[in-house]
Design a protein around this motif. Structure first.
Motif, PDB file in Angstrom:
ATOM      1  N   SER A  15      35.477  40.696  58.562  1.00  0.00           N
ATOM      2  CA  SER A  15      36.279  41.377  59.580  1.00  0.00           C
ATOM      3  C   SER A  15      37.037  40.369  60.441  1.00  0.00           C
ATOM      4  CB  SER A  15      35.398  42.268  60.451  1.00  0.00           C
ATOM      5  OG  SER A  15      34.192  41.642  60.743  1.00  0.00           O
ATOM      6  N   CYS A  16      38.010  40.919  61.153  1.00  0.00           N
ATOM      7  CA  CYS A  16      38.869  40.090  61.985  1.00  0.00           C
ATOM      8  C   CYS A  16      38.030  39.402  63.058  1.00  0.00           C
ATOM      9  CB  CYS A  16      39.946  40.970  62.639  1.00  0.00           C
ATOM     10  SG  CYS A  16      40.926  40.105  63.875  1.00  0.00           S
ATOM     11  N   LYS A  17      38.244  38.116  63.214  1.00  0.00           N
ATOM     12  CA  LYS A  17      37.437  37.322  64.155  1.00  0.00           C
ATOM     13  C   LYS A  17      37.600  37.806  65.588  1.00  0.00           C
ATOM     14  CE  LYS A  17      38.882  33.059  65.116  1.00  0.00           C
ATOM     15  NZ  LYS A  17      39.105  31.608  64.913  1.00  0.00           N
ATOM     16  N   HIS A  18      38.803  38.289  65.922  1.00  0.00           N
ATOM     17  CA  HIS A  18      39.080  38.635  67.318  1.00  0.00           C
ATOM     18  C   HIS A  18      38.646  40.041  67.682  1.00  0.00           C
ATOM     19  CE1 HIS A  18      41.438  34.997  67.588  1.00  0.00           C
ATOM     20  NE2 HIS A  18      42.082  35.355  66.491  1.00  0.00           N
ATOM     21  N   CYS A  19      38.897  41.009  66.767  1.00  0.00           N
ATOM     22  CA  CYS A  19      38.653  42.393  67.157  1.00  0.00           C
ATOM     23  C   CYS A  19      37.673  43.117  66.244  1.00  0.00           C
ATOM     24  CB  CYS A  19      39.968  43.167  67.211  1.00  0.00           C
ATOM     25  SG  CYS A  19      40.750  43.373  65.598  1.00  0.00           S
ATOM     26  N   GLN A  20      37.094  42.383  65.291  1.00  0.00           N
ATOM     27  CA  GLN A  20      36.082  42.956  64.378  1.00  0.00           C
ATOM     28  C   GLN A  20      36.596  44.090  63.505  1.00  0.00           C
ATOM     29  OE1 GLN A  20      34.905  42.278  67.796  1.00  0.00           O
ATOM     30  NE2 GLN A  20      34.685  40.312  66.742  1.00  0.00           N
ATOM     31  N   THR A  21      37.872  44.220  63.365  1.00  0.00           N
ATOM     32  CA  THR A  21      38.403  45.232  62.451  1.00  0.00           C
ATOM     33  C   THR A  21      38.044  44.846  61.025  1.00  0.00           C
ATOM     34  OG1 THR A  21      40.256  45.738  63.897  1.00  0.00           O
ATOM     35  CG2 THR A  21      40.546  46.267  61.584  1.00  0.00           C
ATOM     36  N   HIS A  22      37.524  45.801  60.258  1.00  0.00           N
ATOM     37  CA  HIS A  22      37.166  45.519  58.864  1.00  0.00           C
ATOM     38  C   HIS A  22      38.395  45.135  58.072  1.00  0.00           C
ATOM     39  CE1 HIS A  22      33.357  48.270  59.001  1.00  0.00           C
ATOM     40  NE2 HIS A  22      33.362  47.340  59.934  1.00  0.00           N
ATOM     41  N   GLY A  76      46.730  42.467  65.780  1.00  0.00           N
ATOM     42  CA  GLY A  76      48.026  41.873  65.453  1.00  0.00           C
ATOM     43  C   GLY A  76      47.966  40.410  65.049  1.00  0.00           C
ATOM     44  N   SER A  77      46.781  39.799  65.070  1.00  0.00           N
ATOM     45  CA  SER A  77      46.756  38.371  64.734  1.00  0.00           C
ATOM     46  C   SER A  77      46.900  38.189  63.228  1.00  0.00           C
ATOM     47  CB  SER A  77      45.472  37.716  65.246  1.00  0.00           C
ATOM     48  OG  SER A  77      44.353  38.441  64.829  1.00  0.00           O
ATOM     49  N   ILE A  78      47.493  37.070  62.851  1.00  0.00           N
ATOM     50  CA  ILE A  78      47.755  36.805  61.443  1.00  0.00           C
ATOM     51  C   ILE A  78      46.436  36.400  60.782  1.00  0.00           C
ATOM     52  CG2 ILE A  78      48.355  34.376  61.853  1.00  0.00           C
ATOM     53  CD1 ILE A  78      50.508  34.683  59.716  1.00  0.00           C
ATOM     54  N   VAL A  79      46.139  36.970  59.643  1.00  0.00           N
ATOM     55  CA  VAL A  79      44.853  36.700  58.992  1.00  0.00           C
ATOM     56  C   VAL A  79      45.004  36.112  57.601  1.00  0.00           C
ATOM     57  CG1 VAL A  79      43.540  38.420  60.290  1.00  0.00           C
ATOM     58  CG2 VAL A  79      44.693  39.079  58.167  1.00  0.00           C
ATOM     59  N   GLY A  80      46.238  36.041  57.100  1.00  0.00           N
ATOM     60  CA  GLY A  80      46.410  35.482  55.759  1.00  0.00           C
ATOM     61  C   GLY A  80      47.762  35.868  55.204  1.00  0.00           C
ATOM     62  N   TRP A  81      47.823  35.976  53.879  1.00  0.00           N
ATOM     63  CA  TRP A  81      49.084  36.415  53.298  1.00  0.00           C
ATOM     64  C   TRP A  81      48.868  37.203  52.020  1.00  0.00           C
ATOM     65  CZ3 TRP A  81      47.589  31.227  53.267  1.00  0.00           C
ATOM     66  CH2 TRP A  81      47.349  30.640  51.998  1.00  0.00           C
ATOM     67  N   LYS A  82      49.962  37.860  51.597  1.00  0.00           N
ATOM     68  CA  LYS A  82      49.908  38.636  50.356  1.00  0.00           C
ATOM     69  C   LYS A  82      50.863  38.001  49.358  1.00  0.00           C
ATOM     70  CE  LYS A  82      50.868  43.203  48.440  1.00  0.00           C
ATOM     71  NZ  LYS A  82      51.537  44.487  48.621  1.00  0.00           N
ATOM     72  N   TYR A  83      50.434  37.866  48.126  1.00  0.00           N
ATOM     73  CA  TYR A  83      51.317  37.367  47.069  1.00  0.00           C
ATOM     74  C   TYR A  83      52.175  38.512  46.556  1.00  0.00           C
ATOM     75  CZ  TYR A  83      48.676  33.005  46.688  1.00  0.00           C
ATOM     76  OH  TYR A  83      48.083  31.798  46.935  1.00  0.00           O
ATOM     77  N   GLU A  84      53.472  38.441  46.785  1.00  0.00           N
ATOM     78  CA  GLU A  84      54.350  39.494  46.296  1.00  0.00           C
ATOM     79  C   GLU A  84      54.822  39.158  44.884  1.00  0.00           C
ATOM     80  OE1 GLU A  84      54.781  42.224  47.862  1.00  0.00           O
ATOM     81  OE2 GLU A  84      54.662  41.875  50.012  1.00  0.00           O
TER      82      GLU A  84
END
Lengths: 129, 584
Positions: A15-22, A76-84
């Motif tokens: 989960s997100c380090k800041h807000c614990q969103t899964h 809203g914090s950046i957590v990574g990226w997606k390969y398009e």
């Protein structure tokens, strides 16, 4: 900001380090051998609760890729990226998959990851058949 | 739908060619056999041929047209005009035999009326028998009313029974002779003190037996006009106006001018993002809830203006949902993973706080009897409470732990909840039956239609799906166009007969689609932040409200400019087909 819509996951959750969103579950990890500026990164086949940014071309350790940054829906914090898209055939397996930066997420046991200054700091990407 | 030929068949249809009974000349004795009439019609005289048919489509027979107008004039009470029309046109409403018959029935000359009955054309044996029965029945009751019991019995035996029909009724009639209570039950209408009234009723019953050409059915012209209006209204694709606006002068067509398109009011009152709003069932109030932890009850005035009535404070977390009680006297509000509060909507007082220690509540809904409520809980359970706060039942049913819609149908039978990421459960607890709506994408929110026939399901991929839930759930239409990538965005039904679907959107606009067609009708800009929730006033089809992250509520109404243009009147007599074609 609005009231975010959050999907609830079950299992071993990252989960997100800041807000614990899964964000993802351990079963969906395809590889733990990726790297980013902040250290380790994992390749996930499926991620939830992120929004996808604009596509851009990036030169990675394994070649040129089209990627979009992904942001946690909760904070809203950046957590990574997606390969398009991958420009080299051998890298096509990454298309449609996601990278979560280990530094940005809390692991299933709640553990955090501290940035270590090691030789890989300079580049992002990796894994390779 | 029918033209003038679409009469309801009388009980016994007479086998004559369906031509009007021809010119009914005043002084002719009505003993001509039907065949000679047919002969006349087969070869219309050259000079009269054109005049027999009127109207541009060539389907209206002049004689029929004049007769139903005459009938309408008499029904409206315009005796002189009716008579004048019969005179001037030479077309008589009823043949002389029928006129005589009617008079005899109204005056109670039963035996004479039976004789005249046989002189009326187009009546077969069955009709004659049924009509005779009705007349004799009336005679019977009137005899009983005058206490002439012997005569009544005699009549029953010698006149009614030999007709050989309606044996059961004959038994009932004989029962009336013996039992006065039975008589009161069966015959009171026929024997009523106003004998004129009961005879009028008899005449109406007889009218229903006869073929329509013999005696024009009551209110035939009104029926045809109403049919035409129904056709126009059904063909009006964007219909969203009251019946009182239907006029006979022009063909009805709403166009999109009857759909709310303009901000009529901006409501300020909340200090932060507004996440939910809903009109009361009677449309007189609006409740909104905000991340500023308050709920506001607004009053909708007669003239459409909305003003703040109560600000309800007490929640310690952002309020994510409100629910009006079925009688609109109370309001439930749900704090985010917090408690549910029940308020008196009139005084603004908090009546009760529902909570589960160690857990948070995430949604709330009333049971239709107003005595129980349902709440979603963070531990993925659904809880059933009574008003005093006693938890009656609890069962595992939810997938999510942060927000999860719940609804109950108005018959109290089905509990609707999000049981899986991609599925909604409709649970009949008593019958232990469950229906499922299964989607391919994650479901975010849903909304139940007014009469529990449809469910509007919002998906994570920016689509809204309309499901019918009357029997087995069935996907009907999809709506697209709005934007949703992060937030809980809600949609709703609204307008005349819930013919429209509205939704919020992350691009700050309010979206409106035609429910059946699925086409996007409106994308309304105005808000300065994401529109989280919309609600259409259930009793005012021209009023829509939207709640936004920009801290305001917008009330939407009809576009005033368009309204003015419509009033200046353009004529359409049906020659040009005005309605929008349904492109589906």
């Amino acid at each position: 900001m609005g009231l975010p819509f959050l999907i609830h996951l079950e299992g071993k959750i990252y989960s997100c380090k800041h807000c614990q969103t899964h964000l993802g579950i351990s079963d969906d990890i395809m590889s733990r051998s990726f790297h980013c500026r902040h250290g380790k990164a994992y390749l996930f086949s499926k991620i939830v609760n992120v929004t996808v940014g604009l596509k851009e071309e990036r030169m990675m350790m394994t070649g040129l890729h089209t990627v979009s940054d992904i942001f946690c829906v909760g904070c809203g914090s950046i957590v990574g990226w997606k390969y398009e898209a991958a420009h080299e055939k051998s890298q096509k397996y990454k298309e449609g998959k996601f990278i979560l930066e280990r530094f940005k997420v809390s692991g299933p046991d709640g553990s955090h990851y501290w940035v270590s200054h090691d030789p890989h700091v300079g580049g992002s990407d990796a894994d390779d058949a | 739908m029918g033209g003038v030929d679409d009469n309801e068949p009388p009980l016994k249809r007479v086998r004559v060619p369906t031509v009007e009974s021809g010119r009914l000349l005043k002084n002719s004795s009505f003993s001509e056999p039907v065949t000679s009439l047919v002969g006349l019609m087969a070869r219309p005289l050259a000079s009269e041929g054109k005049e027999d048919i009127i109207g541009s489509k060539g389907v209206i027979k002049k004689v029929e047209f004049v007769r139903i107008i005459t009938k309408a004039l008499y029904s409206l009470g315009y005796e002189r005009s009716g008579a004048a029309l019969e005179d001037e046109s030479g077309i008589y409403l009823h043949s002389s035999a029928v006129n005589l018959f009617r008079k005899q029935v109204l005056d109670g000359y039963w035996d004479e009326s039976l004789v005249t009955l046989r002189k009326i054309d187009h009546l077969d044996e069955n009709i004659l028998k049924s009509a005779s029965f009705l007349i004799l029945e009336q005679k019977f009751f009137e005899l009983l009313g005058k206490n002439r019991i012997i005569d009544a019995v005699k009549m029953l035996r010698s006149e009614i029974t030999p007709l050989g029909i309606k044996r059961k009724r004959v038994h009932e009639l004989s029962g009336c002779i013996v039992s006065s209570s039975k008589l009161a039950l069966l015959g009171s209408a026929n024997m009523s003190t106003e004998s004129a009234n009961s005879r009028m009723k008899l005449l109406e019953e007889l009218q229903k037996l006869f073929p329509p050409t013999v005696m024009i059915p009551e209110r035939r012209l009104e029926h045809l006009v109403e049919q035409a209006l129904n056709v126009q209204r059904d063909a009006c694709y964007f219909h969203n106006s009251l019946d009182s606006t239907l006029s006979l002068y022009t063909d009805h067509q709403c166009g999109t001018g009857q759909i709310p398109s303009q901000t009529t009011q901006v409501l300020h009152g909340h200090h932060d993002e507004i996440w939910f709003l809903q009109f009361s069932n009677n449309g007189k109030y609006l409740a909104s809830s905000s991340s500023d932890r308050s709920v506001i009850i607004w009053e909708v005035h007669e003239d459409g203006r909305v003003s703040l009535k109560h600000t309800l404070t007490g929640h310690e977390k952002p309020v994510i949902m409100v629910a009006w009680s079925p009688d609109d006297c109370q309001l439930l509000s749900c704090g985010m993973e917090e408690v549910v509060r029940r308020w008196d909507a009139i005084s603004g007082e908090c009546l009760h706080v529902y909570e589960k220690s160690g857990l948070g509540l995430i949604s709330c809904a009333w049971f239709p009897d107003g005595k129980q409520l349902l709440c979603g809980v963070t531990d993925q359970n659904i809880s059933l409470w009574d008003l005093d706060g006693k938890e009656l039942e609890s069962w595992k049913g939810l997938r999510a732990t942060r927000t999860s819609d719940i609804a109950v149908t108005k018959d109290g039978k089905w509990i609707i909840s999000l049981c899986r990421e991609t599925a909604i459960s409709l649970l009949d607890r008593e019958a232990k039956r469950e229906k499922l709506i299964e989607e391919e994408q994650t479901i975010t929110t849903f909304s139940l239609s007014k009469h529990d026939k449809f469910l509007l399901v919002n998906l994570i991929n920016q689509e809204i799906h309309l499901w019918s839930i009357v029997d087995e759930p069935m996907l009907i239409t999809k709506y697209k166009g709005h934007k949703r990538s992060r937030l809980v965005i809600r949609s709703c039904f609204g307008g005349f007969e819930q013919a429209f679907v509205a939704s919020g959107s992350e691009d700050s606009q309010v979206y409106i689609w035609h429910r059946d067609g699925g086409d996007l009708v409106r994308a309304l800009p105005g808000h300065a932040g994401a529109v989280n929730c919309v609600s259409w006033n259930p009793t005012n089809h021209h009023m829509l409200a939207s709640a936004s992250d920009d801290h305001t509520i917008r009330v939407w109404g009809l576009n005033r400019v368009n309204l003015k243009r419509k009033d200046s009147g353009y004529y359409c007599n049906g020659v040009v087909h005005q309605c929008n074609g349904n492109s589906k």
